[in-house]
Design an enzyme around this catalytic site. Structure first.
Site, short mmCIF file in Angstrom:
data_model
loop_
_atom_site.label_atom_id
_atom_site.label_comp_id
_atom_site.label_asym_id
_atom_site.label_seq_id
_atom_site.Cartn_x
_atom_site.Cartn_y
_atom_site.Cartn_z
CG ASP A 96 1.10 10.87 18.51
OD1 ASP A 96 1.57 9.72 18.39
OD2 ASP A 96 0.71 11.54 17.53
CG HIS A 97 -0.24 6.67 17.93
ND1 HIS A 97 -0.10 7.96 17.47
CD2 HIS A 97 -0.97 6.01 16.99
CE1 HIS A 97 -0.72 8.07 16.31
NE2 HIS A 97 -1.27 6.92 16.00
CG ASP A 161 -0.73 8.66 11.74
OD1 ASP A 161 -0.80 8.04 12.82
OD2 ASP A 161 -1.73 9.21 11.22
NE ARG A 449 -8.69 6.02 9.08
CZ ARG A 449 -7.38 6.02 8.93
NH1 ARG A 449 -6.60 5.56 9.88
NH2 ARG A 449 -6.83 6.46 7.82
CB SER A 644 -3.90 2.83 10.38
OG SER A 644 -2.58 3.04 10.80
NE ARG A 646 -2.96 0.34 12.59
CZ ARG A 646 -4.16 0.37 13.16
NH1 ARG A 646 -4.82 -0.74 13.38
NH2 ARG A 646 -4.71 1.51 13.51
#
Length: 755
Positions: A96-97, A161, A449, A644, A646
């Site tokens: 999806d990213h 995520d 965000r 995030s 990440r």
């Protein structure tokens, strides 16, 4: 689709007994959060001691793992060197990213398949080999797909995520983590978390008019700020909570990440049961109905919440106004009645240029139906949008059903363009058509965000967050100061017309429908063939273990950067065009801290190289030190690593020779990511010591030879003139995390301690 039914039955089969034993052990009533946590303890879920909130580290056994394509690359690269043949718990990958939003859904999906074929093939092959479910590009956004297919009341999952808490809308503890944490769970070893505190949010009354579930979390963000939920789970309760739809609950839980919460959740109720049945999971609802007393807080907790929660906040939904939050931070919260004044007083660009709805936060059928009702009104009243209008549905199931029911046509009737079922602009995957990518302008989104440069790379885009229905209304007006509750608009005939409050369906009247959900099941037998990564690939790179702890590395480290102000994971490791390198550590490390502001010159990506006495990019300077065998250190302010999940924001400095991050405070996920990668995460005991550090200083960490829990370390600064200063630095490492540090990373420790 109904997944994991056998696993869910097993969870429920022992759930009540585990809760009963936990209640007896605690000697008191239990919150819903505690019931799930104690039922998922690593030692088969049977408690042997009471854990202290905010203090004790606890080992858990989550029921499943979910990964989106950007973070899955690094997670799976790490899993591949863990020596396992198959994942230990049900796991899934969601593409999806990496889909760039530029034109429309069909065009952008086709381009994504070409641009990202190497990565998609890798993720699909690894998923097949190790027994992981794979959701194709276009299938939908990870959190909406999880809500529709995997989330269940009383369960526990982790996801790579930060908005994994979305599943809390179905009464599940769902926690955002880095890829190394996902590897823990996928390999079957204990997953560690500090026992969180619990914030109780009592909702009373009932939403009406233009107010929506999104406004609850927007208001709460203003109360708690971006740090207020750190190391805490937010548990919602009260009559107001029961009045909300399951997807409305999910919206609230999703954006709890913006206040730093570990996760958020709602108790099981009739709306959750309705959603489970509507999404083909009636069997789960039937079991949950029998356990309903165990899928909520005990009565004593609800009667006297102040005795059981660490903090209680009350919000009256009957009095709640729509909110708009921003710009540049999600906790700048303003009710719509005050927002126009704020815009004018602060000189924000009043003309709204783009309205964007969807994302993982607001992309359900109910969200689209309420926004579509505004579009339908506008069309009938001969109003057109004054701003661009883009819509990202949450899943192919939602999109297909919305198209069948005419919602897509409603959006298109006022000029809306439906984009791919993907994250798009929400995570910087937006090729925005603009005349000047530095020009000051305003956009309003239903995302979560709004950090500077996040959506379109323009530092002067003022991004505001609101509900989909408010975004739609403002898009029609093209004016930030328009208040649809009180103001009129002039239509094409020159008439003054007013928009009525939105209406929508909680669930589609005709039921959900989809032709191809986009799911590819894993091979039950797995596949033994080797996963091939081209040695000259620019997108993927096999990992090499980091070196173990070496005491001299922490002596006289030059300051790489002293960051001032907000330093989120977007500042540390930008998304947008950099997403294409998420599987290639060396290439993505070129973006290290390029968005952080240097405290000494007020500039981004320009720091002093003490070897050359010249200024250069942060990554280039770090590489220079690394090439000469010199470690470096980063200094920062509050809530370092906000945003995030990440883990690249921890991997990159580790890869480029940064040995320690010294900040005033850390965001929870990022601090854990640093620990997992063998980094030293320290905080100032006296925050004023931040001011002592100068541009040409070198810093040493003293006391690491006796590194131990709850024992402060010492920072020694050596100034250019040879003078030295010392101050204390705190840490939150426990015994196991110190072992990770000594081994060079948690993965190294795992490899060194295989049974």
């Amino acid at each position: 689709m109904q997944f994991d039914i056998k696993l869910i039955q097993e969870v429920y089969a022992s759930y009540t007994e585990k809760v009963e034993k936990s209640r007896k052990l605690l000697g008191r009533a239990m919150t819903f959060t505690e019931k799930i946590l104690y039922a998922h303890l690593y030692n088969n879920g049977y408690p042997t001691k009471q854990f202290i909130r905010g203090s004790d580290y606890v080992n858990f056994s989550p029921d499943r793992v979910a990964m989106q394509d950007a973070t899955a690359q690094m997670a799976l690269l790490q899993f591949m060197i863990a020596g396992k043949n198959k994942v230990a718990v049900p796991s899934s990958v969601h593409c999806d990213h990496l889909i760039l939003a530029e034109t429309d859904a069909n065009t952008d999906i086709k381009k994504a398949f070409v641009a990202n074929q190497e990565v998609y093939d890798f993720l699909k092959d690894v998923s097949t080999k190790y027994g992981i479910g794979f959701w194709k590009p276009g299938a939908g956004i990870i959190h909406q797909v999880v809500l529709e297919n995997y989330a269940f009341p009383g369960g526990m999952m982790i996801g790579t995520d930060s908005h994994t808490p979305n599943a809390g809308g179905l009464g599940m503890i769902a926690i955002g983590v880095g890829g190394a944490d996902a590897v823990d769970v996928m390999t079957g070893i204990p997953w560690e978390l500090k026992m969180p505190q619990i914030i109780g949010v009592k909702l009373t009354g009932k939403l009406n008019g233009w107010a929506s579930p999104k406004d609850i979390i927007l208001k709460l963000a203003g109360i708690l700020t971006v740090k207020g939920g750190t190391n805490a789970i937010i548990e919602y309760f009260g009559d107001g909570a029961r009045s909300l739809s399951a997807t409305g609950k999910a919206t609230i839980c999703n954006m709890g990440a913006e206040v730093g919460a570990t996760t958020s959740l709602f108790a099981y109720d009739k709306s959750i049961a309705r959603y489970l049945e509507a999404t083909g999971r009636k069997q789960i609802a039937e079991i949950a109905n029998k356990l309903s007393d165990y899928l909520t807080a005990d009565k004593e907790v609800l009667d006297e919440p102040g005795r059981f929660y660490d903090r209680v906040i009350e919000i009256n939904l009957s009095e709640l106004e729509p909110y708009l939050n921003g710009p540049f931070t999600p906790d700048a919260a303003y009710p719509i009645s005050e927002f126009g004044r704020i815009v004018k007083e602060n000189g924000y660009p009043q003309t709204m240029e783009v309205g964007l709805i969807g994302s993982c936060t607001n992309s359900s059928y109910q969200d689209l139906s309420r926004a579509a009702s505004i579009a339908r009104q506008a069309s009938k009243k001969q109003l057109k949008t004054k701003a661009e209008f883009r819509i990202n549905p949450g899943s192919e199931q939602v999109r297909y059903t919305a198209e069948r029911d005419g919602l897509i046509a409603d959006f298109e009737s006022i000029g809306g363009i439906v984009m791919a079922n993907a994250c798009g602009p929400c995570i910087g995957q937006w090729k925005r058509h603009t005349d000047d990518n530095q020009r000051a302008n305003s956009i309003v989104t239903s995302y979560n965000r709004n950090f500077a440069k996040r959506a379109d790379g323009n530092p002067n885009t003022y991004a505001f967050v609101a509900s989909p229905e408010i975004v739609t209304a403002l898009t029609i007006a093209g004016d930030l100061c328009f208040n649809p509750l009180t103001d009129s608009l002039i239509n094409e005939k020159g008439e003054a017309v007013k928009l009525e409050a939105p209406e929508g369906e909680e669930l589609p009247v005709k039921g959900f429908e989809v032709k191809d959900a986009g799911y590819i099941a894993p091979d039950k037998n797995g596949r033994s063939s080797e996963i091939v990564i081209a040695p000259d690939s620019k997108r993927l790179q096999k990992l090499t273990p980091f070196a173990p702890f070496c005491l001299p590395d922490f002596e006289k480290m030059p300051l790489l950067i002293k960051a001032t102000g907000k330093c989120t994971t977007d500042h540390i490791s930008m998304a947008g065009p950099w997403l294409r390198f998420r599987g290639h550590l060396e290439n993505i490390s070129d973006n290290l801290l390029m968005g952080a502001v240097n405290a000494f010159n007020g500039k981004t990506n320009e720091v002093l190289n003490q070897l050359t006495d010249e200024y250069g990019a942060v990554s280039a300077t770090a590489k220079s030190y690394k090439m000469h065998g010199i470690s470096s250190i980063v200094v920062a302010e509050e809530n370092y690593g906000e945003g995030s999940s990440r883990e690249h924001a921890a991997l990159e400095p580790r890869f480029l020779g940064v040995k320690a991050i010294l900040s005033k405070s850390f965001a929870r996920i990022h601090e854990t990511n640093l620990k997992k990668q063998g980094m030293l995460a320290l905080t100032f005991v006296n925050k004023d010591d931040y001011d002592k550090i100068k541009e040409k200083d070198v810093l040493s960490v003293k006391g690491l030879e006796s590194f131990a829990p709850d024992k402060n370390l010492t920072i020694e600064i050596t100034h250019p003139d040879g003078k030295q200063e010392r101050f204390e630095a705190a840490h939150t490492y426990n015994d196991l995390q110190i072992e990770w540090f000594k081994a060079g990373s948690a993965l190294n420790y795992l490899a060194n301690n295989k049974k």
